[in-house]
Design an enzyme around this catalytic site. Structure first.
Site, PDB file in Angstrom:
ATOM      1  N   ASP A  19      35.627  34.404  41.661  1.00  0.00           N
ATOM      2  CA  ASP A  19      36.719  33.638  40.845  1.00  0.00           C
ATOM      3  C   ASP A  19      36.719  32.338  41.816  1.00  0.00           C
ATOM      4  O   ASP A  19      36.571  31.971  42.755  1.00  0.00           O
ATOM      5  CB  ASP A  19      38.264  34.246  40.731  1.00  0.00           C
ATOM      6  CG  ASP A  19      39.323  33.588  40.295  1.00  0.00           C
ATOM      7  OD1 ASP A  19      39.040  32.967  39.201  1.00  0.00           O
ATOM      8  OD2 ASP A  19      40.194  33.553  40.911  1.00  0.00           O
ATOM      9  N   ASP A  21      39.881  29.472  41.205  1.00  0.00           N
ATOM     10  CA  ASP A  21      41.337  28.956  41.278  1.00  0.00           C
ATOM     11  C   ASP A  21      41.917  29.975  42.437  1.00  0.00           C
ATOM     12  O   ASP A  21      42.076  31.304  41.837  1.00  0.00           O
ATOM     13  CB  ASP A  21      41.964  28.828  40.068  1.00  0.00           C
ATOM     14  CG  ASP A  21      43.249  27.954  40.263  1.00  0.00           C
ATOM     15  OD1 ASP A  21      43.477  27.433  41.530  1.00  0.00           O
ATOM     16  OD2 ASP A  21      43.565  27.426  39.278  1.00  0.00           O
ATOM     17  N   LYS A 190      37.937  37.010  31.402  1.00  0.00           N
ATOM     18  CA  LYS A 190      38.567  38.193  32.300  1.00  0.00           C
ATOM     19  C   LYS A 190      39.758  38.580  31.638  1.00  0.00           C
ATOM     20  O   LYS A 190      40.283  37.663  31.107  1.00  0.00           O
ATOM     21  CB  LYS A 190      38.927  37.564  33.665  1.00  0.00           C
ATOM     22  CG  LYS A 190      37.649  37.402  34.540  1.00  0.00           C
ATOM     23  CD  LYS A 190      37.954  36.911  35.888  1.00  0.00           C
ATOM     24  CE  LYS A 190      38.868  35.392  35.851  1.00  0.00           C
ATOM     25  NZ  LYS A 190      39.363  34.938  37.135  1.00  0.00           N
ATOM     26  N   ASP A 215      41.389  36.634  43.351  1.00  0.00           N
ATOM     27  CA  ASP A 215      42.703  36.595  43.995  1.00  0.00           C
ATOM     28  C   ASP A 215      43.836  37.426  43.183  1.00  0.00           C
ATOM     29  O   ASP A 215      45.069  37.246  43.473  1.00  0.00           O
ATOM     30  CB  ASP A 215      43.164  35.222  44.200  1.00  0.00           C
ATOM     31  CG  ASP A 215      43.614  34.359  43.019  1.00  0.00           C
ATOM     32  OD1 ASP A 215      42.551  34.528  42.290  1.00  0.00           O
ATOM     33  OD2 ASP A 215      44.505  33.642  42.881  1.00  0.00           O
TER      34      ASP A 215
HETATM   35 MG   LIG Z   1      41.940  32.922  40.555  1.00  0.00          MG
END
Ligand SMILES: [Mg+2]
Length: 271
Positions: A19, A21, A190, A215
């Site tokens: 991922d 961000d 996702k 995250d």
């Molecule tokens: Mg993220």
């Protein structure tokens, strides 16, 4: 610093889906250890994809965004919910037509997959985030769905961070069409495991040889888990050790950030 809840030797893994961000950057700020992580991926000749649910950017724009942060990641290593949506439609209905609301990232992906644009009687209405969203396009989309077009969302994020707060994201933007038509959208990004499976195919990797790094427990870890991959939760973004406890599933390993991956891999080699 590190909590190795499960022993994983990153040297044995062939493919990494990461991922962006909260993992690679926050806004326009690169996170610690990212340069070392990317260097390690290259040196060890790992297969990898950088993944985002944002459908607005093209791989080229993402390449340029990272270049501005001093990172050199070639275009073919980016994978967006727009590309996942285009791959899904291409497989479901090759050569189909769509009415799309979204940015260049989405429109280019749909064209590249051989789909055509149609605002009269399209097979699908596809919605991503972007500035082309308006009452006019919503009304158009609503009536096309009423006439039989199937409704597709690029991702099911309800909001995303912006400089001074949050902006409504795809799930929130498509809701008016769902309410007006009574039809439910299908979402391709996702946490749909479909996005991971397509990513694995792009990497020529079996799920057992691959790692999902993210995250967020509710999108990254769940989708990696449900596609049979090992999962890494990094604490550099949204999820914390406290929120981790509230889920019925857990990641394979929890790390402070992606910089820990090359460090652990090197330590494992020296043993
Ligand atoms: Mg993220």
């Amino acid at each position: 610093m590190l909590e190795a809840s499960y022993k994983m030797d990153f040297n044995e893994k062939k493919g990494f889906i990461c991922d962006m961000d909260g993992v690679i950057y926050h806004g326009n700020r690169i996170l610690p250890g990212v340069a070392e992580f990317i260097q390690w991926l290259h040196e060890e000749e790992k297969e990898y994809l950088f993944l985002t649910n944002n459908s607005g950017y093209t791989p080229r724009e993402l390449n340029q965004k990272l270049a501005r942060m001093g990172l050199d990641v070639p275009e073919e290593h980016f994978y967006t919910s727009a590309l996942a949506t285009a791959a899904f439609l291409k497989e479901q209905a090759p050569g189909c037509s769509v009415f799309a609301i979204g940015e260049a990232g989405l429109l280019n992906a749909l064209y590249d997959a051989g789909l055509t644009m149609n605002d009269v009687n399209p097979d699908y209405v596809v919605v991503g985030e972007g500035r082309t969203y308006s009452l006019d396009t919503l009304t158009k989309a609503t009536n096309l769905v009423m006439a039989g077009a199937k409704l597709i969302g690029a991702n099911s994020d309800v909001s995303g961070p912006i400089e001074n707060g949050i902006a409504p994201a795809c799930r929130a933007l498509i809701a008016p069409i769902e309410m007006a038509t009574g039809k439910q959208a299908y979402f391709c990004g996702k946490p749909n495991p479909l996005m991971m499976r397509t990513g694995l195919r792009m990497l020529h990797c079996h799920s057992a040889e691959a790692v999902m790094v993210g995250d967020r427990m509710d999108t990254d870890v769940i989708s990696g888990l449900e596609s049979g991959m090992s999962t890494v939760l990094v604490l550099s973004g949204v999820s914390t050790r406290e929120t981790l406890q509230t889920y019925a599933y857990r990641p394979s390993i929890v790390l402070d950030g992606v910089g820990d991956i090359p460090a652990l891999a090197k330590a494992a080699k020296e043993k």
